[in-house]
Write a protein that holds these residues in place. Structure first.
Motif, short mmCIF file in Angstrom:
data_model
loop_
_atom_site.label_atom_id
_atom_site.label_comp_id
_atom_site.label_asym_id
_atom_site.label_seq_id
_atom_site.Cartn_x
_atom_site.Cartn_y
_atom_site.Cartn_z
N SER A 37 -34.51 -65.54 29.23
CA SER A 37 -34.15 -64.18 28.84
C SER A 37 -33.72 -64.19 27.38
N ARG A 38 -34.09 -63.17 26.66
CA ARG A 38 -33.81 -62.97 25.24
C ARG A 38 -34.57 -63.93 24.31
N SER A 39 -35.56 -64.63 24.84
CA SER A 39 -36.34 -65.51 23.97
C SER A 39 -37.33 -64.71 23.13
N GLY A 40 -37.61 -63.46 23.51
CA GLY A 40 -38.49 -62.62 22.70
C GLY A 40 -39.80 -62.20 23.34
N LYS A 41 -39.88 -62.22 24.68
CA LYS A 41 -41.13 -61.87 25.37
C LYS A 41 -41.52 -60.41 25.15
N THR A 42 -40.56 -59.51 25.37
CA THR A 42 -40.86 -58.08 25.25
C THR A 42 -41.32 -57.74 23.83
N VAL A 43 -40.61 -58.27 22.86
CA VAL A 43 -40.95 -58.00 21.45
C VAL A 43 -42.32 -58.58 21.12
N PHE A 44 -42.59 -59.78 21.62
CA PHE A 44 -43.88 -60.43 21.36
C PHE A 44 -45.04 -59.59 21.90
N ALA A 340 -38.34 -66.67 13.84
CA ALA A 340 -38.40 -67.48 12.62
C ALA A 340 -37.98 -66.68 11.39
N ASP A 341 -37.93 -65.35 11.53
CA ASP A 341 -37.49 -64.54 10.38
C ASP A 341 -36.00 -64.73 10.08
N HIS A 342 -35.30 -65.49 10.92
CA HIS A 342 -33.91 -65.83 10.61
C HIS A 342 -33.83 -66.96 9.60
N LEU A 378 -42.75 -68.65 15.02
CA LEU A 378 -43.22 -67.29 14.72
C LEU A 378 -42.09 -66.27 14.79
N SER A 379 -42.39 -65.12 14.25
CA SER A 379 -41.54 -63.96 14.46
C SER A 379 -42.50 -62.83 14.81
N ALA A 380 -42.38 -62.30 16.01
CA ALA A 380 -43.33 -61.28 16.46
C ALA A 380 -43.11 -59.98 15.70
N1 LIG Z 1 -35.11 -60.86 14.02
C1 LIG Z 1 -35.86 -60.94 15.13
N2 LIG Z 1 -35.28 -60.72 16.32
C2 LIG Z 1 -36.05 -60.82 17.43
C3 LIG Z 1 -37.44 -61.14 17.37
N3 LIG Z 1 -37.90 -61.17 18.64
C4 LIG Z 1 -36.86 -60.90 19.44
N4 LIG Z 1 -35.73 -60.67 18.72
C5 LIG Z 1 -34.36 -60.37 19.20
O1 LIG Z 1 -34.19 -60.96 20.47
C6 LIG Z 1 -33.85 -59.97 21.43
C7 LIG Z 1 -34.50 -60.29 22.76
O2 LIG Z 1 -35.90 -60.11 22.66
P1 LIG Z 1 -36.75 -59.65 23.93
O3 LIG Z 1 -38.16 -59.56 23.50
O4 LIG Z 1 -36.15 -58.44 24.58
O5 LIG Z 1 -36.52 -60.91 24.88
P2 LIG Z 1 -37.00 -61.13 26.39
O6 LIG Z 1 -35.75 -61.07 27.23
O7 LIG Z 1 -37.58 -62.53 26.39
O8 LIG Z 1 -38.02 -60.09 26.73
C8 LIG Z 1 -34.32 -58.66 20.82
O9 LIG Z 1 -33.56 -57.58 21.32
C9 LIG Z 1 -34.09 -58.89 19.35
O10 LIG Z 1 -32.74 -58.68 19.02
C10 LIG Z 1 -38.02 -61.36 16.08
O11 LIG Z 1 -39.21 -61.65 15.91
N5 LIG Z 1 -37.19 -61.25 15.00
#
Ligand SMILES: Nc1nc2c(ncn2[C@@H]2O[C@H](COP(=O)(O)OP(=O)(O)O)[C@@H](O)[C@H]2O)c(=O)[nH]1
Ligand SMILES: [Mg+2]
Length: 487
Positions: A37-44, A340-342, A378-380
């Protein structure tokens, strides 16, 4: 219990054959997107789809750079029993101008069908291919994958493992309230729903706290305790480990917990692997390695052990009897370090190397799965930009972004409106350093990395003309995941 039995194999074979028949009519690639969770799946997924539909900048995605992609669009998903990935909802959160925000997290499996029309490469291909590929994206919690080892553990063995882990640093600190309660229980006492609920609640809190950025631990099964999906409140996830001395007496607490554990394994864990996991063709595993590195060596060790378990899943999945016969298996796996944008781009390769190092180390312990691997940082959706700042005669690489409301740095608390420049620090050049003392001296909030707001993009404000979300190496990831299927 085994990953598959004879009846299971028959079931996989039937589903596999149905998929196979469908694929002949409509070529389809099932792409699994997983990560904790919070690894970035939804954003990706949101960025991938939006960039493909709206003509984003993807120079490293070969079929797209070669202008062979005619168009991409969403279609109704094929499986009626999986919720749809709420793409439009996530998109509107990200594109909501001044109020833009990251999409809300989800805790269950979902699916989306993206169809790509393309110009097949070469004369023969043009004649046999209809130039259409469906990509069925399956978003599922990585926590569920980490349940695979439970298939081989009895309740007693699971208790032993879980308690032994919980008694080690740093988990022993986090587990204290639960372990204290556990000492008051007698496994041979009469079964009691309220006791089971209380133990389960304290145990679940412990698992949740392990995942906090400060500890950033990765292996926290059972997966549904943290990511319940539709099971919230169900007896299937209301149990916990006990200190066990003998075999369970009928009607005892021990017997009750054991029964529920067994139901969880047979009715939750196993069906997930049979019905969903076994049908995937390609897989991306998103890893928030930065948060683990930031939390310190224990978190990195734990991440490595999670990666080992994940690799074991791929190996098991690829060696069942029917998968071997149908030739159906996950043949490409991409490990991606997200956010990775961090970092400044000078550290992107280092992040990639650290991930590669962790996975390759894990591979030695899990055995290979016969799949092709690749690694990417990467940074999605890129929320920062870069700048060199001169300070005391030194040129320092900085990143610039708008911290989320409430983020702090030293004395400062941000309001979500001002932009700041931050020195993100360097990652170590030698990957193995991440197992040693905290190697990264970055400017962080004490709770982890600075969280930035999502960027302004077209749809946000008229002044910005970019067709889609800015990103880092998203195109490289797409190229590995399905570039070959579009040729
Ligand atoms: N700066 C930055 N933050 C990201 C990126 N991807 C995800 N995040 C952060 O990580 C949080 C969790 O991402 P999310 O896609 O919801 O994670 P999931 O739980 O795996 O679906 C987001 O709310 C953002 O704050 C990215 O590419 N760049
Ligand atoms: Mg999500």
């Amino acid at each position: 219990m085994k990953f598959t039995s004879l009846t299971d194999e028959a079931l996989i074979a039937l589903t596999g054959l149905a998929d196979y028949a469908q694929d002949i009519v409509n070529p389809t690639l099932r792409l699994g997107v997983t990560g904790l969770s919070r690894s970035g799946k939804t954003v990706f997924i949101t960025s991938l789809v939006h960039n493909l539909i709206n003509g984003g900048k993807l120079p490293m995605f070969a079929p797209y750079a070669n202008k062979r992609i005619k168009r991409a669009y969403l279609q109704p998903q094929p499986d009626d029993d999986i919720p749809r990935f709420p793409y439009e909802e996530h998109l509107s959160a990200l594109l909501d101008g001044k109020n833009r925000k990251w999409p809300v997290s989800t805790n269950r499996i979902s699916q989306l069908r993206l169809t790509i029309e393309f110009e097949p490469e070469g004369l023969i291909a043009r004649n046999i291919s209809n130039g259409k590929l469906n990509i069925d994206i399956i978003d599922y919690p990585g926590e569920w994958l980490l349940d695979l080892p439970l298939l081989d553990l009895t309740y007693d063995e699971w208790c032993q493992q879980t308690l032994s882990a919980a008694n080690k640093f740093p988990r022993n600190k986090i587990a204290k309230p639960w372990l204290d309660y556990l000492k008051t229980l007698n496994s041979q006492a009469n079964e009691d729903e309220l006791i089971v609920q209380k133990a389960s609640e304290l145990f679940t809190n412990y698992l949740f706290n392990c995942r906090k950025d400060k500890y950033a631990l990765s292996t926290v099964p059972p997966g549904r305790f943290i990511m319940p999906g539709d099971l919230a409140g169900s007896p299937l996830i209301t149990f916990a480990p006990l200190e066990i001395s003998n075999t369970p007496r009928r009607g005892s607490l021990h017997a009750m917990m054991e029964r529920r554990y067994n139901s969880y394994v047979s009715r939750v864990v196993k069906p997930f692997f049979l019905n969903h996991f076994s049908r995937l063709d390609r897989q991306i595993v998103l890893v928030d390695a930065l948060t683990a590195i930031n939390a310190g060596p224990e978190a990195v060790f734990d991440l490595k052990s999670a990666l080992t378990d994940i690799l074991k899943c791929f190996r098991h999945g690829n060696t069942t009897f029917v998968n071997a016969i149908l030739g159906k298996k996950i043949n490409r796996i991409l490990f991606a370090a997200t956010k990775a944008d961090h970092l400044h781009h000078t550290s992107h390769d280092r992040l990639e190397n650290i991930l590669k190092y962790l996975v390759e180390d894990a591979l030695k312990r899990s055995g290979t799965s016969g799949a092709e691997f690749d690694f990417v940082a990467l940074s999605a959706i890129r929320a920062t930009r870069e700048q060199i700042i001169s300070q005391d005669n030194e040129e320092l690489p900085a990143i610039i972004g708008i911290p989320q409301e409430g983020q702090t740095l030293g004395e400062e608390t941000y309001n979500g409106k001002v932009e700041i420049a931050l020195f993100p620090g360097d990652l170590p050049e030698k990957p193995e350093t991440v197992f040693a003392e905290n190697p990264k001296e970055a400017e962080n909030d004490e709770n982890g990395f600075m969280q930035f707001r999502p960027p302004l993009t077209k749809g946000n404000e008229d002044t910005i003309k970019a067709p889609s979300f800015p990103h880092i190496r998203l195109d490289k990831a797409l190229n590995f995941l399905f570039g070959d299927s579009l040729s």
